[in-house]
Write an enzyme that holds these catalytic residues in place. Structure first.
Site, PDB file in Angstrom:
ATOM      1  N   GLU A  70      31.018  35.814  42.307  1.00 14.52           N
ATOM      2  CA  GLU A  70      29.815  35.576  43.114  1.00 14.52           C
ATOM      3  C   GLU A  70      30.105  34.910  44.444  1.00 14.52           C
ATOM      4  OE1 GLU A  70      29.867  35.300  39.836  1.00 14.52           O
ATOM      5  OE2 GLU A  70      28.227  36.595  39.170  1.00 14.52           O
ATOM      6  N   ALA A  94      19.678  34.387  39.087  1.00 19.81           N
ATOM      7  CA  ALA A  94      19.654  33.254  40.022  1.00 19.81           C
ATOM      8  C   ALA A  94      20.445  32.070  39.487  1.00 19.81           C
ATOM      9  CB  ALA A  94      18.213  32.838  40.295  1.00 19.81           C
ATOM     10  N   ASP A  95      20.526  31.985  38.165  1.00 17.79           N
ATOM     11  CA  ASP A  95      21.275  30.897  37.532  1.00 17.79           C
ATOM     12  C   ASP A  95      22.731  30.863  38.001  1.00 17.79           C
ATOM     13  OD1 ASP A  95      19.390  30.475  34.738  1.00 17.79           O
ATOM     14  OD2 ASP A  95      19.324  32.418  35.728  1.00 17.79           O
ATOM     15  N   PHE A  96      23.237  31.985  38.505  1.00 18.98           N
ATOM     16  CA  PHE A  96      24.642  32.013  38.920  1.00 18.98           C
ATOM     17  C   PHE A  96      24.838  31.387  40.290  1.00 18.98           C
ATOM     18  CE2 PHE A  96      24.816  36.247  36.348  1.00 18.98           C
ATOM     19  CZ  PHE A  96      24.566  35.546  35.184  1.00 18.98           C
ATOM     20  N   ILE A  97      23.780  30.840  40.860  1.00 17.81           N
ATOM     21  CA  ILE A  97      23.948  30.115  42.116  1.00 17.81           C
ATOM     22  C   ILE A  97      24.965  28.991  41.950  1.00 17.81           C
ATOM     23  CG2 ILE A  97      22.069  28.448  41.732  1.00 17.81           C
ATOM     24  CD1 ILE A  97      21.482  28.550  44.719  1.00 17.81           C
ATOM     25  N   HIS A 139      20.167  31.556  31.665  1.00 19.93           N
ATOM     26  CA  HIS A 139      19.710  32.826  32.235  1.00 19.93           C
ATOM     27  C   HIS A 139      18.198  32.855  32.430  1.00 19.93           C
ATOM     28  CE1 HIS A 139      23.702  34.276  31.113  1.00 19.93           C
ATOM     29  NE2 HIS A 139      23.481  35.402  31.747  1.00 19.93           N
TER      30      HIS A 139
HETATM   31  C1  LIG Z   1      28.853  34.104  36.660  1.00 18.41           C
HETATM   32  C2  LIG Z   1      28.310  35.296  35.977  1.00 18.41           C
HETATM   33  N1  LIG Z   1      28.280  36.475  36.622  1.00 18.41           N
HETATM   34  C3  LIG Z   1      27.782  37.562  36.035  1.00 18.41           C
HETATM   35  C4  LIG Z   1      27.280  37.503  34.775  1.00 18.41           C
HETATM   36  C5  LIG Z   1      26.646  38.729  34.127  1.00 18.41           C
HETATM   37  N2  LIG Z   1      27.542  39.261  33.127  1.00 18.41           N
HETATM   38  C6  LIG Z   1      27.447  38.900  31.834  1.00 18.41           C
HETATM   39  S1  LIG Z   1      28.649  39.559  30.901  1.00 18.41           S
HETATM   40  C7  LIG Z   1      29.306  40.366  32.223  1.00 18.41           C
HETATM   41  C8  LIG Z   1      30.499  41.225  32.040  1.00 18.41           C
HETATM   42  C9  LIG Z   1      31.646  40.468  31.496  1.00 18.41           C
HETATM   43  O1  LIG Z   1      32.714  41.318  31.306  1.00 18.41           O
HETATM   44  P1  LIG Z   1      33.960  40.886  30.439  1.00 18.41           P
HETATM   45  O2  LIG Z   1      34.479  39.589  30.935  1.00 18.41           O
HETATM   46  O3  LIG Z   1      34.902  42.022  30.446  1.00 18.41           O
HETATM   47  O4  LIG Z   1      33.390  40.630  28.995  1.00 18.41           O
HETATM   48  P2  LIG Z   1      32.767  41.677  27.975  1.00 18.41           P
HETATM   49  O5  LIG Z   1      31.320  41.797  28.297  1.00 18.41           O
HETATM   50  O6  LIG Z   1      33.495  42.954  28.112  1.00 18.41           O
HETATM   51  O7  LIG Z   1      32.961  41.054  26.644  1.00 18.41           O
HETATM   52  C10 LIG Z   1      28.585  40.112  33.372  1.00 18.41           C
HETATM   53  C11 LIG Z   1      28.859  40.670  34.708  1.00 18.41           C
HETATM   54  C12 LIG Z   1      27.313  36.249  34.129  1.00 18.41           C
HETATM   55  N3  LIG Z   1      26.798  36.087  32.904  1.00 18.41           N
HETATM   56  N4  LIG Z   1      27.848  35.187  34.736  1.00 18.41           N
END
Ligand SMILES: Cc1ncc(C[n+]2csc(CCOP(=O)(O)OP(=O)(O)O)c2C)c(N)n1
Ligand SMILES: Cc1ncc(C[n+]2csc(CCOP(=O)(O)OP(=O)(O)O)c2C)c(N)n1
Ligand SMILES: [Mg+2]
Ligand SMILES: [Mg+2]
Lengths: 338, 320, 338, 320
Positions: A70, A94-97, A139
């Protein structure tokens, strides 16, 4: 006028602005989707469905999928915007701010000031926010209190499809950095949307209901709750002056003060926890600038000072509700100076 | 790459301007004339100039807390910079930013930056523009900054998006008081950068010619669409981390030694005069001109107009 | 009682607590200094001089120098604290919260809640903050508005050497996460410090001056400014009830409300910009809970909605000052309901 | 490492428990019984169990948004977990956290985590404690999370501080809808991790035995004071990213193929029965017991006590 869901309004507005302005780019996680997969890129348009088809139409140089980074997303949008592009950055929640606040607060918001007015950074940071999905403490948060506190940012919180179009168009064309807060629970809300070019200037509240007994201030998902409460109150003959603030920075001070001067009673509804919040901000504005008009203590309906809990029962107890709003209004009306 | 007489003269002038700018600031700060935190670049001139001599106004650089050298090398106005550091309203940033935030987007200088590692993501964004323009985006960074999460993210993102971004790590061996040997857990920041999937090289940051040559090749390589690159420049900082730093982390005689043996200006002078590319007198002449420039800049900065309270709320927004 | 500078009080308090409790560790950038250098580690104790000598005394397993990685610093302190240690994390400038906010806000602050009350994370995050050094927009900020808004954190803002000892000892022994905000400009302030074990419970404001005409609320560097203003006002016969809040979360609501009920006039002094700030928070508390006592609009002295500028003239115009405080007090006193 | 009959039985039971837990959740979620976002772990069981079978209660793990498998493998109570996911006040986290935040610090499970990459720094901190205890700290992470700045910072910090931390990257080839091939710019996350200065290896995440063996060696190596390590586990996720994901990013027949050919439970069963380490009947017996356990857990969860509004403000602080 077409009838559309907010999520589609967002997609369509970006589409129109991308068609209109070649310099506009967009970055985010999975806003295309499928990159690097066997299925191939496919413009699923993000988990919120707010950018479907844009990659196919404008290509990977303008609709850019990113790794989960991010800070780099905001920084990349900012660097592009500083050097002549316009950029939309999507932060999935938005929580990822929390992982990119420096780029927003110390970089984007301050460039122009630090650089003595000699730069522009036309960037829109779209941030789906808010509770209602039982998405648990990380979230579900409202974050407008943080960004409203940051000088250099404009903060937009639309609550209807029409406003979403007008305010997002304005945000994309604005030369200052804009935080565009989309309530996740409102994405599926449908309504009429003006055709053609449509902008709403920032700093102008929307009058939702009119009345002379109580002023109610709300934003985002709180507007609908307040409207429901106002309807109930109307049945008891109570007239609510309900304002949807639309933007918290700039703030429509005039509309707020005018209303309170008329009603003498102020009720603020806010989705964020109570401390150092937008609710306290609005309260202090009135306690300072419309003190003489106040007939009763200022009431606020907010969640408690706690994270957003997961379980259905807990989340609904946490959130403001039409009932709690109506009850607070009743307290306000029955107040007699002791 | 054979440099013309003009190019050599210009490079020397730029390096010397940085050196005297910083030396003079060192003295003025000691007099209490200058407010805030100031981080001096003296010693690292060959890095900034070796890189920026390749760049035009449409190439971008982003800098660090130690930004004066990068600003001068990229073409920021020296007098306006000095005024900025003195906090004048005629300063490059109207006295709002000071030493740590000098910027001139108009010449492609996207700002010094007080947040270590914050420049890297922004350089990636400038790289998006650069890709569409056929130019290049340079991220100046330090041996300390290379450990910040933002730097890593930016490196990966630049690789994924195949952007013409060059991460220039000026390894002056210290982040504040901490040695690079401690803070960089990897074998080196270069092997680590290489493992991110980019071309990663080292050069001698004391030697203008090595920097110039090596970065020149990288720029070509990046502009050819090969994605980002990184370069580590082995160099020395001649003053403390900030003005006021007692530098107790230095080894015995270290400062004397690096000033005697690892001065990029001396190295340059020796090389060009020995190779008879320039005469000592030419360089002396430049020295004099630069001295006069800095004198003038300081004199002007000291009497330049001061900002007024009403300026505080200007330039927060374009419109609000 | 010894007379000490605040920076030395901090060092000595950490020293005493480290001696007292083997499980206490400390992490930060250059809190030792010289690691990996030719000069060798030397416990210069950070650029603020608040940890000098601790490494020599307690060793590198307890006094830990880190790379420039603020998220990892907070995370490491948090992970250690979750698993049985107590940890102090130093973030060199509070402004760097932007690069580690997630660890503070979504992790540390929420562990106990998310985990259903089954964890403890006794961590103190020390953050030097504030303006006064002409350190420009990214090294001068007040951030208490952000952390006070975050449920799950306690927030401490000492203003005297004695309070620094009492509150830091309390913070280190506290089982909840504590944000400990040290005003950089106060580090060299000297004063008497109680000997021996000394703690001050959170949530108890300090009465700085007593009076019946105006209530003034302040924290950190603002307390001294308010005290100066109160002295000037006293010469004109105006009695100021000046409260140093000491902690903003928990907040001593009782002391605030008691005072306003007595004086009827409230003036708040805050170093942060005005929107969604502690100033608005305190204002709204009073507008809600002590409305009937208020004889005049609530006044606030804060910086404007702008970043902290660099130049001396700009920074002093930006900051509150005794003069501005006294002028606001005069406005409050001359107010007559229209 | 030769595993005893008991150890094999236990490993299979753990994997099967995870599988049926997830399969059942998949069905229940489709019925609309469960609120919030749920990310299922089915397919990756050999990773969690292969790692956690080495650990005791004083070893620490931290998990991700896809945490059920790690929780079960580390010894969280399955019924209390199910209740948590249903939001009961009897849940492991009293209904406050739900699927994405299940934790039980008492058994060394420091939490699932909704913020991608947030676990890595915390695992470094647990590594500080582990170093003082002679235990180990495991950071479960994904192929998407390995690009987050926090993960990089944590890797470098663990190397600098020489901590017994193992970064376990479960490479299921997708972060949400995006392929690993796109988002990881490096040759591989393992070569990149190695360049941070740690031992970095790969193992077959479909094969319990390979995971178990490889991680076992790493744990010994870390406990011996050699600093951190990383391991990349090649594995598959059988359901969508979250429940409701249409998985259009999959190749044609991909899901069918991985379910048929790359199922760690089938692999395990084949290996142990062919090598005559366990009988098919033994495994069938476990299957039945686990089925009963999950049935019971779901039945209990559905009727378990619900939280009340007064609970909202509990457990924000220990004292306030
Ligand atoms: C900081 C942050 N950015 C984005 C997300 C949204 N998000 C949740 S899981 C995910 C994918 C994660 O991929 P990976 O690390 O490969 O784990 P997997 O889902 O394959 O177990 C994303 C983008 C989040 N939860 N936190
Ligand atoms: C995010 C952040 N952390 C810490 C600091 C404090 N700080 C300023 S410069 C510096 C050292 C930077 O070292 P390096 O990158 O090697 O640059 P150098 O000072 O050697 O030019 C530190 C720790 C900062 N400004 N920002
Ligand atoms: Mg350095
Ligand atoms: Mg994955």
């Amino acid at each position: 006028m077409a009838v559309k869901m907010i999520r589609d309004v967002i997609r369509d507005t970006i589409d129109e602005e991308m068609a209109r302005d070649d310099s506009l780019i967009m970055l985010g996680e999975d806003i295309v989707g499928g990159n690097g997969s066997a299925g191939g890129p496919e413009a699923i348009g993000g988990i919120w469905g707010t950018s479907g088809g844009l990659w196919a139409k404008y290509g990977g140089d303008r609709v850019i999928d990113t790794p989960i980074s991010e800070s780099a997303i905001i920084g990349a949008a900012a660097g592009a915007a500083l050097t002549g592009k316009r950029a939309i950055a999507e932060i999935m929640f938005a929580d990822f701010i929390g992982v990119c606040m420096d780029q927003i607060w110390n970089q984007v918001a301050k460039f122009r000031y630090m650089f003595g007015g000699k730069s522009r950074c036309p960037i829109v940071i779209r941030m789906p926010y808010g509770a209602g999905y039982n998405a648990a403490p990380q979230h579900s948060q409202a974050i407008h209190q943080f960004v409203t506190a940051m000088p250099g940012l404009k903060v937009v919180m639309p609550s209807t499809p029409a406003d979403t179009k007008g305010l997002l168009t304005q945000a994309i064309r604005d030369d200052d950095p804009v935080i565009f807060l989309e309530h996740k629970f409102l994405y599926a809300v449908k309504g009429e949307v003006p055709d053609g070019d449509y902008t709403i200037p920032f700093g102008h509240a929307r009058q939702v209901t009119q009345g002379d007994d109580i002023t109610i201030l709300a934003t985002g998902m709180m507007v609908g709750m307040a409207e429901t409460a106002a309807k109930t109150l109307a049945q008891d003959g109570v007239g609510c002056d309900l304002l949807d603030l639309r933007t918290t920075s700039p703030l429509d001070e005039e509309a707020i003060l005018d209303s309170v001067e008329r009603t003498g009673r102020l009720l603020i509804v806010d989705e964020a926890p109570p401390r150092c919040s937008l609710a306290t901000d609005l309260s202090s504005l009135v306690a300072h600038k419309a003190f003489a008009s106040l007939k009763a203590p200022i009431e606020m309906v907010t969640p408690p000072h706690s994270p957003v809990p997961f379980a259905r029962e807990l989340e609904s107890a946490y959130l403001p509700s039409p009932d709690r709003i109506a009850a607070a209004a009743a307290r306000l009306l029955s107040y007699r100076r002791g | 790459m054979q440099l013309s007489r003009d190019a050599l003269t210009r490079a020397y002038r730029q390096m010397k301007t940085i050196r005297l700018f910083e030396d003079r600031l060192h003295d003025e700060i000691a007099l209490g004339e200058i407010a805030g935190f100031t981080h001096l670049y003296a010693g690292q001139e060959a890095c900034a100039v070796g890189v920026c001599e390749h760049l035009g106004p449409d190439d971008y650089i982003i800098s660090t807390h130690r930004g004066h050298g990068h600003c001068i090398a990229k073409g920021c106005d020296v007098e306006a910079m000095m005024k900025e550091i003195y906090g004048s309203s005629d300063g490059l940033c109207k006295g709002k930013g000071g030493s740590m935030h000098i910027a001139d987007v108009g010449v492609g200088m996207l700002g010094a930056n007080g947040i270590v590692g914050a420049g890297a993501p922004i350089a990636v964004g400038a790289g998006i523009t650069a890709k569409s323009n056929g130019t290049v985006s340079i991220c100046f960074s330090g041996d300390g900054a290379c450990n910040q999460g933002t730097t890593f993210e930016a490196m990966n993102m630049a690789v994924v998006l195949k952007l013409p971004v060059i991460f220039v790590f000026e390894n002056n061996h210290y982040s504040e008081h901490t040695g690079e040997a401690y803070a960089v857990g990897a074998e080196s920041m270069t092997t680590r950068a290489a493992a991110f999937g980019m071309k990663a090289v080292k050069a001698n940051g004391i030697d203008f010619f090595d920097v110039y040559q090596t970065i020149g090749e990288l720029i070509e390589w990046c502009k050819a669409g090969n994605g980002p690159a990184s370069i580590e420049l082995d160099c020395e900082r001649f003053f403390g981390h900030f003005e006021g730093d007692p530098q107790r982390y230095r080894g015995e005689g270290e400062l004397e030694r690096i000033r005697a043996e690892r001065d990029c200006l001396t190295t340059f002078r020796t090389k060009v005069t020995e190779a008879k590319l320039l005469e000592g007198a030419d360089l002396d002449q430049i020295d004099e001109e630069v001295t006069a420039l800095i004198d003038r800049a300081v004199a002007q900065a000291k009497t330049a107009p001061r900002p007024t309270p009403a300026d505080v709320t200007q330039d927060v927004y374009i419109s609000y």
